[in-house]
Design a protein around this motif. Structure first.
Motif, PDB file in Angstrom:
ATOM      1  N   HIS A  12      -1.808   0.017   9.283  1.00 11.93           N
ATOM      2  CA  HIS A  12      -1.019   0.663   8.470  1.00 11.93           C
ATOM      3  C   HIS A  12       0.039  -0.074   7.861  1.00 11.93           C
ATOM      4  N   ASP A  13       0.662  -0.011   6.821  1.00 18.73           N
ATOM      5  CA  ASP A  13       1.844  -0.852   6.225  1.00 18.73           C
ATOM      6  C   ASP A  13       1.425  -2.543   6.256  1.00 18.73           C
ATOM      7  N   SER A  14       0.371  -2.577   5.486  1.00 18.81           N
ATOM      8  CA  SER A  14      -0.008  -4.230   5.395  1.00 18.81           C
ATOM      9  C   SER A  14       1.117  -4.897   4.411  1.00 18.81           C
ATOM     10  N   ALA A  15       1.481  -6.113   4.950  1.00 23.86           N
ATOM     11  CA  ALA A  15       2.570  -6.874   4.433  1.00 23.86           C
ATOM     12  C   ALA A  15       2.115  -8.244   4.331  1.00 23.86           C
ATOM     13  N   ALA A  16       2.653  -9.206   3.536  1.00 30.67           N
ATOM     14  CA  ALA A  16       2.856 -10.540   3.773  1.00 30.67           C
ATOM     15  C   ALA A  16       4.089 -11.124   3.432  1.00 30.67           C
ATOM     16  N   ALA A  28       6.960  -8.887   1.409  1.00 31.91           N
ATOM     17  CA  ALA A  28       6.819  -7.600   0.684  1.00 31.91           C
ATOM     18  C   ALA A  28       5.783  -6.847   1.433  1.00 31.91           C
ATOM     19  N   GLN A  29       5.693  -5.454   1.177  1.00 31.78           N
ATOM     20  CA  GLN A  29       4.649  -4.673   1.613  1.00 31.78           C
ATOM     21  C   GLN A  29       3.519  -4.445   0.512  1.00 31.78           C
ATOM     22  N   GLU A  30       2.266  -4.224   0.935  1.00 31.01           N
ATOM     23  CA  GLU A  30       1.302  -3.989  -0.145  1.00 31.01           C
ATOM     24  C   GLU A  30       1.346  -2.902  -0.972  1.00 31.01           C
ATOM     25  N   GLU A  31       2.053  -1.820  -0.168  1.00 33.09           N
ATOM     26  CA  GLU A  31       1.851  -0.649  -0.811  1.00 33.09           C
ATOM     27  C   GLU A  31       3.082  -0.554  -2.135  1.00 33.09           C
ATOM     28  N   ALA A  46       0.545  -8.707  -2.301  1.00 28.10           N
ATOM     29  CA  ALA A  46       1.792  -9.090  -1.738  1.00 28.10           C
ATOM     30  C   ALA A  46       1.543 -10.704  -1.502  1.00 28.10           C
ATOM     31  N   VAL A  47       0.523 -11.091  -1.050  1.00 25.94           N
ATOM     32  CA  VAL A  47       0.107 -12.589  -0.744  1.00 25.94           C
ATOM     33  C   VAL A  47       0.338 -13.185  -2.258  1.00 25.94           C
ATOM     34  N   GLU A  48      -0.229 -12.791  -3.235  1.00 26.17           N
ATOM     35  CA  GLU A  48      -0.374 -13.536  -4.522  1.00 26.17           C
ATOM     36  C   GLU A  48       1.196 -13.517  -4.955  1.00 26.17           C
TER      37      GLU A  48
END
Length: 751
Positions: A12-16, A28-31, A46-48
């Motif tokens: 949960h709460d994916s981020a980069a 930043a978080q993907e959400e 978020a990666v981009e």
């Protein structure tokens, strides 16, 4: 140049997060990009964004780190399922396909997502990632470290120390005995969603009394002096089932779990108060233990439980440490930053130079927009706005609006990293206004009325309003502390002794909108270095009102992630009852938007209908009288019943019982259907509407400031839902009784 990308994903709460030569470039978080709350997918957007912020391509990265070790986590899952077999088959069958398809093949998944990256992947331990995110950005040369969450691979809490450019974790608590899962079990039992509703449980706790503490300590857990504990797993079901608690848990507390959306009872409040108190005791004992083990004066915290601001406040006031620093993205999202910093400092051995304050840059690490980009969007959507070029004039305009009681959307600079609004994507209000909490909860966030709001306060004045030392700061809204006694007021005699949610009506201080029912507040101190324009705004508000405190909450609707872009800020502004939006140097006032209705229907005029209605008999103009509308051509009168014009025009067959229209109308006058539920609120209407694809797609497709006619609207539930946003919705139906229900709901909730 060394570029390191950190990733958290698939739980949960994916981020980069991206470091270049040790400097945090972006996080930043993907959400925020996908608009899926707590999005757990690979954070491709978020990666981009992070790579674009640095002007890099994937093949220019030197290292990519992942925030935990999937094989160890898979080992824990298999051992747990085997230990409980044959129980738990449904949970096993649900989990395994995802693991066998994706999670066990993370290098493959990440190479596909990072097209062009050919170097190695680094997998750090989950709690190492948390510990690194806590210590490396902190302002301390050395500090004790404490991490607490649900579960990583096997560990659920760890302690150790950081010195210079290294961290070392020396002890751990292991699954299934977990402070995070204990709290989540009560979150589930009290009817809130696990992994997101824990905030609600913490906010509910002050309304209750901790009557069940002994039940928890005697029956559910065996708590030791060092804060470690063992859970009696016969009361819990998360190891083998699809629920958090078992039937035995229900028997202990007398009832099955509360259904989501059902009315909150005193028992729910008392359970929340009880598990909150036990969690605080666990945190305090763990802190005392790690202090005794390390002998250090500073403590760094991370992990999802570190977002328990009430527990953090007790650590600050009662714990053995002189200083406390908490990672603002303390949950799984922060693991992306932690793994990148672990690689830079610990694996590559690069020097670490602690910065005064901290190295988190106010956690404003996300995407920002120029005034030109903002204005281009506003022009493209036809928004009515004013561009105020001079910053001082802009601050005057916004601070005046807040002082006059308006709720303001505030969109400035770079987006925050972490779950709390830190002053870049915020909703602001006057903390002195006793109605502000209810207004923002019910009219803006569309959420439970008991949810508290946090104050932002000029750092130099914080000790005058809250129980802080003059040099203490709390820049990330992670500490709950009492309101200073000098700012409290006596509760009116007629409200003394109120219990439960009735305590909401008590004005307890000079800043009632941010004072919780236990005289506390979750504070964020604001300084010019971290918070820039926000500090200037509060300074101007202070000069105008004499008060250096404002309400601050995240800029989003209750079911959505915090806004990221100008488009999302505008949509949110138009979808609720915010009065003003300040986005860069552009200001939008809701009263200037074309579809805004300025007055309630009365007997002499109707802002929505007048000018749009025509006589159904001859299409002539209608003149409004006190109880009717009159056709200017044939003088026929059409009654107004409960504010609803009855424009049914008789024709030759209307009195014929075989006429279809007659039959339909007669049936629905006797049997209006569907009905509004007795407990319906605006939020429950929104939830009901959003559960269906049709209503959501209509809401997304219909422009704001539009006039919309819904023919055959029944009780007007869709009309009322669509009308919550800035549109004029006219609902038409054959059945007056059905329309009365919709009109009563509209008036009751001020739509």
């Amino acid at each position: 140049m060394t570029a390191i990308l950190g990733i958290s994903a698939f739980y949960h709460d994916s981020a980069a997060a991206l470091l270049v030569d040790g400097q945090i470039i972006a996080a930043a978080q993907e959400e925020r990009f996908s608009r899926i709350k707590h999005d757990d997918e690979f954070p491709s957007q978020a990666v981009e964004y992070c790579l674009a912020e640095a002007g890099l391509a994937p093949d220019q990265l030197d290292y990519v780190g992942f925030y935990d070790k999937p094989l160890l986590k898979f080992d824990r899952l298999l051992e747990t399922y085997l230990a409980y077999a044959p129980a738990g088959y449904r949970s096993f069958a649900k989990a395994m396909p995802v693991w066998l398809k994706k999670k066990l093949y993370l290098p493959r998944e990440m190479r596909q997502a990072l097209n062009g990256y050919r170097r190695r992947f680094v997998f750090t331990d989950h709690h190492e990632s948390h510990a690194a995110s806590a210590f490396f950005p902190s302002p301390y040369e050395e500090a004790a470290i404490l991490t607490l969450d649900g579960v990583g691979e096997w560990a659920t809490a760890t302690c150790g120390a950081g010195r210079g450019n290294r961290i070392e974790l020396t002890q751990e608590l292991r699954f299934p005995h977990s402070p995070g899962l204990l709290y989540s079990a009560f979150t589930y039992y009290c009817g809130f969603e696990v992994n997101s509703g824990e905030y609600k449980l913490m906010g509910l706790a002050p309304y209750g009394e901790p009557h069940y503490v002994d039940h928890i300590l005697d029956q559910l857990i065996d708590l030791r002096d060092d804060g470690s504990f063992r859970m009696d797993m016969s009361f819990f079901n998360f190891c083998q089932g699809l629920t958090m608690t078992s039937k035995r848990f229900d028997q202990l507390f007398g009832d099955p779990p509360r259904q989501p959306g059902a009315e909150l009872t005193q028992r729910d409040m008392d359970l929340a108060a009880s598990v909150q108190k036990v969690t605080e005791e666990i945190m305090l004992r763990m802190a005392r233990h790690v202090h005794a083990q390390t002998g250090l004066d500073n403590l760094c915290l991370a992990g999802g439980v570190a977002l328990n601001c009430v527990g953090n406040g007790r650590l600050q006031r009662e714990g053995p440490f002189e200083n406390l620093w908490i990672q603002p993205a303390a949950g799984d999202a922060g693991g992306a930053l932690g793994t990148a910093q672990f690689i830079w400092h610990q694996l590559l051995g690069n020097e670490r130079l602690p910065r005064p304050g901290d190295g988190q840059q106010g956690s404003r690490l996300g995407q920002g927009y120029s005034d030109e980009e903002i204005e281009a969007f506003l022009e493209s959507t036809g928004a009515v706005y004013q561009r105020i070029e001079i910053t001082e004039d802009l601050l005057d305009h916004v601070s005046t609006a807040i002082a006059e009681g308006q709720a303001v959307g505030w969109f400035q600079d770079r987006m925050e990293y972490g779950p709390r609004a830190l002053g870049s994507r915020s909703i602001l209000g006057d903390a002195r206004n006793p109605d502000m909490q209810a207004l923002i909860n019910q009219k803006v966030k569309f959420r439970e009325g008991f949810r508290p709001f946090a104050p932002i306060v000029l750092a130099e004045h914080a000790h005058k309003y809250f129980s802080l030392a003059p040099d203490q700061e709390s820049p990330y809204m992670l500490i709950v502390t009492p309101v200073h006694p000098s700012k409290r007021v006596e509760v009116p005699a007629d409200l003394v002794g109120a219990t439960g949610l009735d305590r909401l009506r008590q004005v307890r201080s000079e800043i009632p909108a941010v004072t919780h029912v236990d005289d506390s507040a979750r504070i964020q101190t604001v300084d010019p270095g971290r918070h820039g324009r926000l500090h200037s705004l509060i300074t101007r508000f202070h000069q105008r009102t004499g008060c250096p405190v404002m309400v601050n909450t995240s800029f989003n609707l209750g079911w959505e992630p915090i806004v990221r872009s100008p488009e999302e800020a505008y949509r949110t502004f138009m979808s609720c009852e915010l009065d003003l939006l300040c986005i860069g140097h552009c200001v939008l006032e809701k009263s200037n938007q074309p579809a805004t209705v300025h007055q309630v229907v009365d007997n002499t005029s109707d802002e929505v209908f007048d000018g749009l209605l025509a006589s159904p008999c001859c299409a002539a103009t209608l003149v409004r009288h006190e109880t009717s509308l009159q056709c200017t051509e044939c003088s026929h009168h059409f009654e107004i019943d409960d504010g609803i014009p009855q424009l049914f025009w008789p024709h030759d067959s209307i009195d014929d019982p075989t006429d279809v229209t007659h039959g339909v109308r007669e049936f629905y006058e006797e049997t209006p259907f569907p009905n509004y539920d007795d407990h319906d609120s605006v939020r429950s209407l929104i939830d009901k509407s959003r559960r269906g694809l049709y209503a959501r797609r209509l809401d997304e497709s219909l422009p704001y400031n539009a006039d919309v006619l819904e023919v055959g609207c029944g009780t007007g539930q869709l009309s009322n839902y669509l009308g919550i946003s800035c549109r004029r919705i006219i609902g038409v139906d054959l059945c007056l009784n059905s329309l009365r229900l919709g009109e009563a709901f509209r008036r009751q909730h001020g739509l």
